[in-house]
Design an enzyme around this catalytic site. Structure first.
Site, mmCIF file in Angstrom:
data_model
loop_
_atom_site.group_PDB
_atom_site.id
_atom_site.type_symbol
_atom_site.label_atom_id
_atom_site.label_comp_id
_atom_site.label_asym_id
_atom_site.label_seq_id
_atom_site.Cartn_x
_atom_site.Cartn_y
_atom_site.Cartn_z
ATOM 1 N N THR A 21 0.811 -1.215 0.000
ATOM 2 C CA THR A 21 0.000 0.000 0.000
ATOM 3 C C THR A 21 0.848 1.270 0.000
ATOM 4 O O THR A 21 2.036 1.250 0.307
ATOM 5 C CB THR A 21 -0.925 0.041 1.229
ATOM 6 O OG1 THR A 21 -0.130 0.122 2.412
ATOM 7 C CG2 THR A 21 -1.821 -1.187 1.291
ATOM 8 N N ASP A 22 0.174 2.360 -0.316
ATOM 9 C CA ASP A 22 0.803 3.678 -0.219
ATOM 10 C C ASP A 22 0.542 4.242 1.179
ATOM 11 O O ASP A 22 -0.007 3.548 2.045
ATOM 12 C CB ASP A 22 0.289 4.606 -1.323
ATOM 13 C CG ASP A 22 -1.215 4.847 -1.270
ATOM 14 O OD1 ASP A 22 -1.859 4.587 -0.223
ATOM 15 O OD2 ASP A 22 -1.767 5.308 -2.289
ATOM 16 N N ALA A 23 0.883 5.486 1.404
ATOM 17 C CA ALA A 23 0.738 6.095 2.728
ATOM 18 C C ALA A 23 -0.718 6.148 3.193
ATOM 19 O O ALA A 23 -0.982 6.198 4.394
ATOM 20 C CB ALA A 23 1.335 7.506 2.723
ATOM 21 N N ILE A 26 -3.911 2.426 0.577
ATOM 22 C CA ILE A 26 -4.494 1.962 -0.688
ATOM 23 C C ILE A 26 -3.423 1.204 -1.464
ATOM 24 O O ILE A 26 -2.265 1.629 -1.505
ATOM 25 C CB ILE A 26 -4.968 3.178 -1.532
ATOM 26 C CG1 ILE A 26 -5.948 4.059 -0.754
ATOM 27 C CG2 ILE A 26 -5.538 2.743 -2.867
ATOM 28 C CD1 ILE A 26 -7.273 3.417 -0.453
#
Length: 148
Positions: A21-23, A26
């Site tokens: 995931t990103d920050a 997601i």
């Protein structure tokens, strides 16, 4: 010879981890390609072909082209259902149709098509898909064995 085929459904289950995931929690878009790669590998394994054994026989499958469309995000801890269906079988390549769905609500998150070429491991030059592999893919697609 180019055969258009409809493969029997195959799916690989996986979970979204923090590293995917990103920050914002997601799934980062490129990681869907990783999930789909794993599903194609597991499809081969389900047919009785480990990629490590294929390399020993001077054979690799490499992605020739990839097309992906993103519909909805997967999030941290989601369990995913990733399909890998062969829709076209050629002399030296396969075309897969793939989807990534969330298990809980079956929402379509990402879908795509991938052409995977068969090449020699030592030179990366195209080679014909071995008959045993062609027969295995044809059988799950409901086609008669090659040569019939």
């Amino acid at each position: 010879m180019r055969a258009q085929i409809e493969a029997q459904p195959f799916a690989h289950r996986c979970r979204v981890y923090y590293e995917d995931t990103d920050a914002g929690g997601i799934v980062y878009y490129v990681n869907y390609l990783k999930f789909m790669e794993r599903a194609r590998t597991e499809r081969l394994r389900e047919l009785g072909f480990a990629q490590s054994a294929l390399v020993a026989e001077d054979l690799l499958f490499v992605v020739h082209s990839a097309e992906a469309r993103y519909h909805a995000p997967a999030k941290l801890d989601d369990e995913l259902f990733v399909t890998a269906d062969v829709i076209e079988l050629n002399r030296a390549s396969l075309r897969f149709r793939q989807q990534v769905r969330r298990v809980t609500d079956k929402a379509l998150l990402c879908e795509g098509q991938f052409v995977v070429a068969c090449v020699r491991a030592d030179s990366l030059k195209p080679r014909a898909i071995p008959e045993a592999l062609r027969t295995a893919f044809a059988s799950v697609a409901g086609l008669p064995p090659a040569g019939e």
